[in-house]
Design an enzyme around this catalytic site. Sequence first.
Site, PDB file in Angstrom:
ATOM      1  N   GLU A  40       0.541  -1.337   0.085  1.00  0.00           N
ATOM      2  CA  GLU A  40       0.013  -0.254   0.160  1.00  0.00           C
ATOM      3  C   GLU A  40       0.711   1.497  -0.288  1.00  0.00           C
ATOM      4  O   GLU A  40       2.214   1.444   1.283  1.00  0.00           O
ATOM      5  CB  GLU A  40      -0.454   0.408   0.859  1.00  0.00           C
ATOM      6  CG  GLU A  40      -1.536  -0.863   1.069  1.00  0.00           C
ATOM      7  CD  GLU A  40      -2.922  -1.418   2.215  1.00  0.00           C
ATOM      8  OE1 GLU A  40      -3.269   0.613   2.315  1.00  0.00           O
ATOM      9  OE2 GLU A  40      -3.826  -1.842   2.793  1.00  0.00           O
ATOM     10  N   ASP A  41       0.077   2.603  -0.589  1.00  0.00           N
ATOM     11  CA  ASP A  41       0.699   3.528  -0.686  1.00  0.00           C
ATOM     12  C   ASP A  41       2.425   3.978  -1.115  1.00  0.00           C
ATOM     13  O   ASP A  41       3.147   4.638  -0.550  1.00  0.00           O
ATOM     14  CB  ASP A  41       0.109   3.791   0.606  1.00  0.00           C
ATOM     15  CG  ASP A  41      -0.866   4.555   1.197  1.00  0.00           C
ATOM     16  OD1 ASP A  41      -1.068   3.803   0.453  1.00  0.00           O
ATOM     17  OD2 ASP A  41      -1.044   4.958   2.558  1.00  0.00           O
ATOM     18  N   CYS A  80      -6.652   5.238  -1.949  1.00  0.00           N
ATOM     19  CA  CYS A  80      -6.700   3.449  -1.650  1.00  0.00           C
ATOM     20  C   CYS A  80      -8.295   2.768  -2.820  1.00  0.00           C
ATOM     21  O   CYS A  80      -8.487   2.282  -3.586  1.00  0.00           O
ATOM     22  CB  CYS A  80      -6.651   2.927  -0.428  1.00  0.00           C
ATOM     23  SG  CYS A  80      -7.414   2.934   1.072  1.00  0.00           S
ATOM     24  N   ASP A 261      -1.094  -0.432  -4.389  1.00  0.00           N
ATOM     25  CA  ASP A 261      -2.304   0.476  -4.649  1.00  0.00           C
ATOM     26  C   ASP A 261      -2.872   1.116  -5.446  1.00  0.00           C
ATOM     27  O   ASP A 261      -3.693   2.055  -5.672  1.00  0.00           O
ATOM     28  CB  ASP A 261      -3.442  -0.288  -3.405  1.00  0.00           C
ATOM     29  CG  ASP A 261      -2.678   0.542  -2.196  1.00  0.00           C
ATOM     30  OD1 ASP A 261      -1.921   1.359  -1.917  1.00  0.00           O
ATOM     31  OD2 ASP A 261      -4.211   0.940  -1.917  1.00  0.00           O
ATOM     32  N   HIS A 262      -1.145   2.000  -4.927  1.00  0.00           N
ATOM     33  CA  HIS A 262      -0.971   3.730  -5.790  1.00  0.00           C
ATOM     34  C   HIS A 262       0.180   3.384  -5.475  1.00  0.00           C
ATOM     35  O   HIS A 262       0.733   3.493  -4.324  1.00  0.00           O
ATOM     36  CB  HIS A 262      -2.762   4.033  -5.648  1.00  0.00           C
ATOM     37  CG  HIS A 262      -2.274   4.812  -4.073  1.00  0.00           C
ATOM     38  ND1 HIS A 262      -1.659   5.809  -3.340  1.00  0.00           N
ATOM     39  CD2 HIS A 262      -3.739   3.946  -3.119  1.00  0.00           C
ATOM     40  CE1 HIS A 262      -2.768   5.143  -1.811  1.00  0.00           C
ATOM     41  NE2 HIS A 262      -3.527   4.734  -1.717  1.00  0.00           N
TER      42      HIS A 262
END
Length: 543
Positions: A40-41, A80, A261-262
């Site tokens: 994530e992130d 997200c 996720d990004h």
Amino acid sequence: MKIRLFPLFAVLFFACKGTPTEIKQPEYPEKPNIVWIVCEDLSPEHLETYGGTGGKTPFLNALAAESVQYNQVFATAGVCAPSRAALITGAYQTSIGAMHMRTLAPSAAAGDAYPTGFKGYSTVLPEGMKTYPELLRMAGYYTSNNSKEDYQFKSPVTMWDESSPKAHYRNRPDPNQPFFAIFNFTISHESQVWVRANEELLVDPKDVKVPPVYPDDSITRHVLARFITNAMRMDMQVGEVIAQLKEDGLYENTIIFFYSDHGDGMPYYKRELYDRGLRAPLLIKAPFLDGGTQSEELISFVDFAPTLLSLAGIPIPESMQGQAFLGSQKAENPRKYSFAARDRMDSEYDRVRAVSDGRFKYIRNYMPEKPNYQNVQYRLQNPLMVHLLDLNKKGLLDKNQARWFAKSKPDEELYDTKSDPWEFNNLAGNPEYSGKLTELRKAHEDWIAKYGDMGALNEMEMVRNWWGGKDGAPTTEPAQVKFENGKVTLSSATSSASIAYRKSKNVGWKVYVGPFEGNPGDSLYVNAHRIGFEPSEIALILK
């Protein structure tokens, strides 16, 4: 455990140095096992294989050596939940009403804040749209998700065989059943900067790279060291999954995706539509790909689901708006543009759209009277965010750092991300780039014309339209059960409802794909659920 072998024609390839090559594959006689490792992130540059920012990521280095490294991969949002909505459906979140961050009921414990009058809701997916896990299950896959969802809707029981912190492909009842497994690691999430504030650092703050969006001082360096440390610990978790696959004799013939996720989770990165908020790492290891190579092919998150189905030999439904970049249904032409959107972030509304050709980025600000910076309460837990606000108030940020806090923004922005990777120099007013501005503006407008943009609607009016003007979501019509000649047939009067069944409460739900055998006296439990509606469940005895 049986090692799943690919047929010879699926593993042969011809490769040029530095260029990944993949043959046009027919449907596999056996469905390949597929694992998605998701963090994530995280922007690519934190990984050593993408350049690094001071930390060590040896397990991902090893995976990259056996993978294709994709360098032009973009999320459809810099946050997200909207991004994950696009991933799970293969459709732009703006086209299905899943663009606001986030839609489900607020959690005070998580620090969520919402606008006045907000009412939590599940996005009602368009008629006929199914998520990729359900399509995989319908084709015979065992699907496990460990364990974050956050798709902007409540998941129907048809989506996953299991979705929990203990979910694992090892839990499938038949060791020969093909599997699709997600392992989602949250340790690199922005929140872990303050949650893990007192844990040991694995990188010295003096050794980290400070980007030009931040002042180079002790607070910045310490927060970045914490973030990079978390990325290093995530790398170790990736190593554990790889070790399990190898232990089970599955590593060589399993298709593995690693991605975030990004983009990055830090302030002035996350939630923004600059490349630093959108660009994600992607490594793909597969028996038919030339490992240790890199690709500059432009890829959007809406392409992941159709590519997954293409690799699994499952027809890509028309509801998916992305295009496959691998497998038997690989698109004839590579993607020309990627698109992204920013809408409500917790309590703060803004509407921004972006399109990129891989080098030039066009941004349309539909609310230019608002600053780029949004007073998102959740983010104020990050000490770097508090520090930046204090420095801005005192006038101690340079012009590029302070630009984030400007009281308004231009209607249009244009950047050359090759010569200006931090997107500081807006070229929209430069006559030398008028042709590119016109091209990307048209691409943006054509995208909206083709797919629609529900971000233009009032959010609560959109939801009430889904609910038929009522104050709550409709309930899916209970399944109708027909039992004739030893066969059970299920249906629901609610269009687009997914149906699941089981013969005992102690077993998992099965996805209904057609009539199945039953016997008089059998117990039967049936769940019907259209995504965005409330589910209905019935229990009966077959007669």
